[in-house]
Design an enzyme around this catalytic site. Sequence first.
Site, PDB file in Angstrom:
ATOM      1  N   CYS A 180     -16.587 -75.670  85.682  1.00  0.00           N
ATOM      2  CA  CYS A 180     -17.493 -75.719  84.518  1.00  0.00           C
ATOM      3  C   CYS A 180     -17.225 -76.982  83.709  1.00  0.00           C
ATOM      4  CB  CYS A 180     -17.328 -74.460  83.666  1.00  0.00           C
ATOM      5  SG  CYS A 180     -15.622 -74.064  83.271  1.00  0.00           S
ATOM      6  N   CYS A 203     -12.530 -75.491  81.661  1.00  0.00           N
ATOM      7  CA  CYS A 203     -13.721 -76.328  81.852  1.00  0.00           C
ATOM      8  C   CYS A 203     -13.349 -77.802  81.665  1.00  0.00           C
ATOM      9  CB  CYS A 203     -14.799 -75.947  80.842  1.00  0.00           C
ATOM     10  SG  CYS A 203     -15.497 -74.323  81.183  1.00  0.00           S
TER      11      CYS A 203
END
Length: 280
Positions: free
Chosen positions: A194, A112
């Site tokens: 993400c 992420c």
Amino acid sequence: MADERCCRISKKVQICLAVGLLVAVAVLAVVGVLKWLQRPKWNGRGTTDNFAGMVLERCNVYTQMLQPALRNVDCQKIQEAFKSSSISKNPCNITEEDYQPLVKLTTQTIPCGKTVLWSKAKETAHEYTRGDREMFTLEDTLLGYLADGLTWCGDTGTSEMNYRSCPHWKKDCPNNPVSVFWKMASRRFADAACGVVYVILNGSISNPFDENSTFGSVEINNLRPEKVQALHAWVIHDVGGVPSDPCMTSSINKLKSITSQRKIAFRCRHNAGLPHSLRI
Ligand code: DN4
């Protein structure tokens, strides 16, 4: 008497000339037909020379040197799956399913906050990720690395790649092997992103955000609001400055409104040349 002989000779010359002309026309017609038969079928560049060898070599470099965590992937199988995606298939009728075996073999997770998208700024984005090996453009993932800059296509009725020409996405057909590949890979890359996602845009052109580009038509629509904390755009322009703030232009405002509709927070910064860090 002399006249008669003269007349016979001139008739012979006329026949010779006529036959010669006929032969020349026939030769020209055959050459023309042969040239027409050998003309490139499509308007795009043909398959890159040594396509399969390059895919294998890139796979080995990536998995052994660049990302050793992937050293157990089977590059031979990847090479076969990549070739099979278009071999013996109509190059205007390729689907995302054709790439499923290749996709399965190249599964990779990007942490992420490490995804970097770009539009009309490929070199700038790659310059950035070459300096910060923890950040990934699509072309820094195994799948994107294998295909970066290559062209490939096959054809029905042959088990060979077409090295002469491949369909051009605008001039021939959109569902060609290269366009379908990048659309599929871009969709998956955005869908998996993400945390904070970064996008590098080109501030030296009038429309840094182009709704018809892959970023504007595929990636932005596949970011998932439930896992993407924000989209941070860096608009990079030439050193020497720009007359007004590129983040305030109608082009970037359009991007801002799309992210707002998609419930994704948006921030924009501009810079003359690459910043040291993409963190805004
Ligand atoms: P872009 O700079 O406008 O275009 C990048 C490449 O994609 C060029 O070769 C374009 O061809 C081609 N392209 C652009 N739009 C389309 C389309 N609608 N259908 C088929 N091909 C198209 O940037 P972009 O925003 O279109 O794509 C960049 C983003 O998508 C990045 O985040 C990449 O991760 C990913 N992507 C990468 C590549 C690559 O590395 C290709 C496509 C997508 P042309 O306009 O030069 O003829 O090659």
